[in-house]
Design a protein around this motif. Structure first.
Motif, PDB file in Angstrom:
ATOM      1  N   UNK A 147      -1.543  -8.432  -6.444  1.00  0.00           N
ATOM      2  CA  UNK A 147      -0.381  -8.866  -5.665  1.00  0.00           C
ATOM      3  C   UNK A 147       0.142 -10.240  -6.081  1.00  0.00           C
ATOM      4  N   UNK A 148      -0.523 -10.850  -7.063  1.00  0.00           N
ATOM      5  CA  UNK A 148      -0.121 -12.215  -7.418  1.00  0.00           C
ATOM      6  C   UNK A 148       1.330 -12.282  -7.870  1.00  0.00           C
ATOM      7  N   UNK A 149       1.775 -11.254  -8.599  1.00  0.00           N
ATOM      8  CA  UNK A 149       3.151 -11.277  -9.117  1.00  0.00           C
ATOM      9  C   UNK A 149       4.128 -10.499  -8.233  1.00  0.00           C
ATOM     10  N   UNK A 150       3.639 -10.007  -7.100  1.00  0.00           N
ATOM     11  CA  UNK A 150       4.487  -9.195  -6.206  1.00  0.00           C
ATOM     12  C   UNK A 150       5.697  -9.994  -5.717  1.00  0.00           C
ATOM     13  N   UNK A 151       6.880  -9.379  -5.886  1.00  0.00           N
ATOM     14  CA  UNK A 151       8.078 -10.058  -5.377  1.00  0.00           C
ATOM     15  C   UNK A 151       8.620  -9.309  -4.183  1.00  0.00           C
ATOM     16  N   UNK A 152       8.429  -9.866  -3.004  1.00  0.00           N
ATOM     17  CA  UNK A 152       8.816  -9.133  -1.787  1.00  0.00           C
ATOM     18  C   UNK A 152      10.321  -8.965  -1.652  1.00  0.00           C
ATOM     19  N   UNK A 180       7.413   3.000   3.736  1.00  0.00           N
ATOM     20  CA  UNK A 180       6.125   2.454   3.285  1.00  0.00           C
ATOM     21  C   UNK A 180       5.015   3.500   3.445  1.00  0.00           C
ATOM     22  N   UNK A 230       2.882   5.150   0.428  1.00  0.00           N
ATOM     23  CA  UNK A 230       1.420   5.087   0.492  1.00  0.00           C
ATOM     24  C   UNK A 230       0.806   6.477   0.337  1.00  0.00           C
ATOM     25  N   UNK A 279       2.434   8.386  -3.424  1.00  0.00           N
ATOM     26  CA  UNK A 279       2.755   7.744  -4.687  1.00  0.00           C
ATOM     27  C   UNK A 279       1.595   6.906  -5.202  1.00  0.00           C
ATOM     28  N   UNK A 280       1.329   6.997  -6.480  1.00  0.00           N
ATOM     29  CA  UNK A 280       0.384   6.108  -7.144  1.00  0.00           C
ATOM     30  C   UNK A 280       0.752   6.079  -8.622  1.00  0.00           C
ATOM     31  N   UNK A 319      14.579  -2.221  -1.523  1.00  0.00           N
ATOM     32  CA  UNK A 319      13.177  -2.083  -1.148  1.00  0.00           C
ATOM     33  C   UNK A 319      12.417  -1.102  -2.041  1.00  0.00           C
ATOM     34  N   UNK A 344      10.266  -2.645  -4.586  1.00  0.00           N
ATOM     35  CA  UNK A 344       9.234  -3.462  -3.935  1.00  0.00           C
ATOM     36  C   UNK A 344       8.069  -2.576  -3.497  1.00  0.00           C
ATOM     37  N   UNK A 345       8.378  -1.432  -2.881  1.00  0.00           N
ATOM     38  CA  UNK A 345       7.323  -0.481  -2.511  1.00  0.00           C
ATOM     39  C   UNK A 345       6.543  -0.048  -3.754  1.00  0.00           C
ATOM     40  N   UNK A 360       4.183  -2.681  -4.688  1.00  0.00           N
ATOM     41  CA  UNK A 360       3.084  -2.774  -3.722  1.00  0.00           C
ATOM     42  C   UNK A 360       2.026  -1.708  -4.016  1.00  0.00           C
TER      43      UNK A 360
END
Lengths: 355, 355
Positions: free
Chosen positions: B9-14, B91, B95, B98-99, B113, B116-117, B120
């Motif tokens: 999650x370090x590079x996650x951009x919300x 979301x 969850x 999707x993977x 979004x 973003x999902x 995540x």
């Protein structure tokens, strides 16, 4: 199950909430709700004018509410994150900080959601048995290289750790997180929030569902270092930015500001709890020492399931857990004095008329 | 960032929500809220008596609300799942389904979004450019071996696909999911919910935030096969069982049952949209053909940023996207006729008094 569910969730066993009968015919002592309505200030805050404003989005930062919580606990706003119930907050914490390499450790007997979150994240569940007397063995959680989750007071036992114990957990787990779930802290325990000054690895989770009579509004929050809160916001803004709705934000603010009403409700619940414990002990019950708004009580003559069923048949709903070491007990929420007198009376009837 | 945030999650951009100024000094046309308050039936439903009941948990199944939605669309209750806004529903969908191996594909220009999902979940983002005319190129989404997510009408363009196109997507992607996000469908599009009878790979997502004036209540739902809904419930019950609060459930039920008020509001927004489009075209604007409660409009003489800033300086808030192919436009929510007259007037002033 559809053909689309991804593999890792096929065996997932979700949390099962307590019964929520939609009729009102039970004396409902099974989900730790407050017997008191929310503060009159809440009723006033949720005016028709505010309902009309529902056409507008809520503030994604829930600033007014966050400020009120921060002020109440004497911490900064950047140390608080609000959520749609403390379950959502816990889900964000697990998402942000936990994976296969960074697992959580928690008591074997505790809030049933902890292992569910672990399963959702895909980390191996890792729990530690309680001691013989149902207390948490703090030594078992020190330096295990895992994040620690402790419900304090614990559920469904109601037993509370001292702040000294919580401090030991934080101190001896440097580099790992200690998450203290204080859903029931207001009924006699001491919150760990003041320890945040000293320990950057501490996260304190609270809810408005119990002591603030807002279970149906869905409001929880956590308090932690600003860095941890920033991480959790990253998850929140990637999952559900507008997670706290307008009316709940207003209700929460009104509730936390009405300290007088809060104090009165909590004091009464504690009084009624002590009354109930005493009465049940007179009837030969074993009751674990509770600092929560529920008690965990068992009787040598009948197991928990039987107690639960007898009470339900007579119109009183309590909670029974079909799990090792818990089968001898039922968890009884502390309702109004009248509710608890009904409970005692009903228990007595069950004793006098064994089936 | 804390030392505890897990690596992925370090590079996650919300997601970044639109501005939500807490004062009321703007004509607020930036987040696609309704200019109309919720139905009077909603105001009536959220009585003081119901506020007092907030001490009790909400029904985790939100049965009364779910039934009302199912009845409205003529599907079964087991085909509906309600959530804390359609963001939460999306979301849960990401969850559950999707993977890395089961990625989602969506238009490059769409609801911000979706990527973003994807981030995540940890799946590689995969988007398809719009055609030259800003429409979705349906052919590009057929048989790609990925789940498809389509906002219909699309955002921020407002352009709507026909039901024939949606049906093609479902038919030609057998074995993959087609998720139709119908946040804006009530303003002139045709819902794909009737197609559920025919396609077991379809999920339709809707929200009460726009056409039902309940943005601040946070309520969304999806409709799909019973198997898909069962999977999503598994995720919900592992993440946040009591996700819809008591008052929102009541508000949603009252809103969907008041079909007359709904019809009037939607018709008026469509009328005002057509008026606004005409007026803007007279001023030399290009406006994409919208079936939503917003329009996407640009002018050859000034870019979107400049338009946004000029309007904001004059008290009108619209939304600008700093992204390729979008920089020439602003997205303008359709407010009341009065709001839109103010907008037109303000645009004219900006034209007459260039800075």
């Amino acid at each position: 199950m559809s053909r689309y569910l991804i593999k890792k969730y096929k065996a997932l066993e979700p949390y099962i909430p307590g019964e929520q009968p939609q009729d009102m015919r039970y004396v409902k002592l099974n989900t730790n709700e407050s017997p008191f309505p929310p503060s009159p200030a809440v009723v006033k805050a949720l005016s028709a004018a505010e309902v009309k404003k529902l056409r507008l989005y809520s503030d994604p930062e829930a600033r007014a509410l966050t400020r009120a919580i921060a002020d109440y606990y004497g911490i900064s706003e950047a140390q608080v994150l609000c959520g749609n119930g403390s379950d959502e907050i816990l889900a964000f914490i697990y998402t942000a900080f936990s994976d296969k390499e960074n697992g959580m450790i928690y008591p074997e007997i505790s809030y049933g959601f902890y292992p569910v979150f672990s399963a959702l994240i895909g980390e191996p569940p890792c729990s530690v048995p309680l001691k013989e007397d149902y207390t948490v063995d703090v030594d078992e959680y020190l330096g295990r290289g895992k994040h620690v989750v402790i419900a304090n007071p614990n559920a469904p036992t109601g037993i509370c750790l001292s702040l000294t114990d919580i401090e030991r957990l934080a101190e001896k787990n440097a580099g790992r997180l200690v998450i203290v779930d204080e859903a029931y802290i207001d009924f006699g325990g001491e919150s760990a929030i003041p320890l945040l000054k000293k320990y950057e690895n501490l996260i304190v989770v609270q809810t408005f569902s119990k002591s603030r009579s807002l279970a149906g509004a869905r409001l929880g929050f956590c308090a932690a270092s600003e860095e941890i809160i920033a991480d959790l916001k990253k998850i929140k803004y990637s999952f559900n930015p507008y997670n706290v709705n307008r009316l709940t934000a207003l209700a929460g603010k009104a509730a936390i500001e009405d300290t007088e009403y809060f104090g009165k409700c909590v004091a009464e619940i504690i009084r009624v709890r002590e009354f109930t414990v005493e009465e049940l002990k007179k009837l030969g019950f074993t009751v674990l020492p509770s600092k929560a708004n529920f008690i965990f009580a068992g009787h040598a003559d009948k197991d928990g399931k039987r107690l639960y069923e007898e009470l339900k048949a007579r119109g009183v709903l309590v909670r029974y857990f079909d799990k090792e070491r818990l089968r001898g007990f039922v968890r009884i929420t502390i309702g109004s004095k009248k509710d608890m007198k009904t409970l005692i009376q009903t228990v007595k009837e069950g004793m006098d008329n064994p089936r």
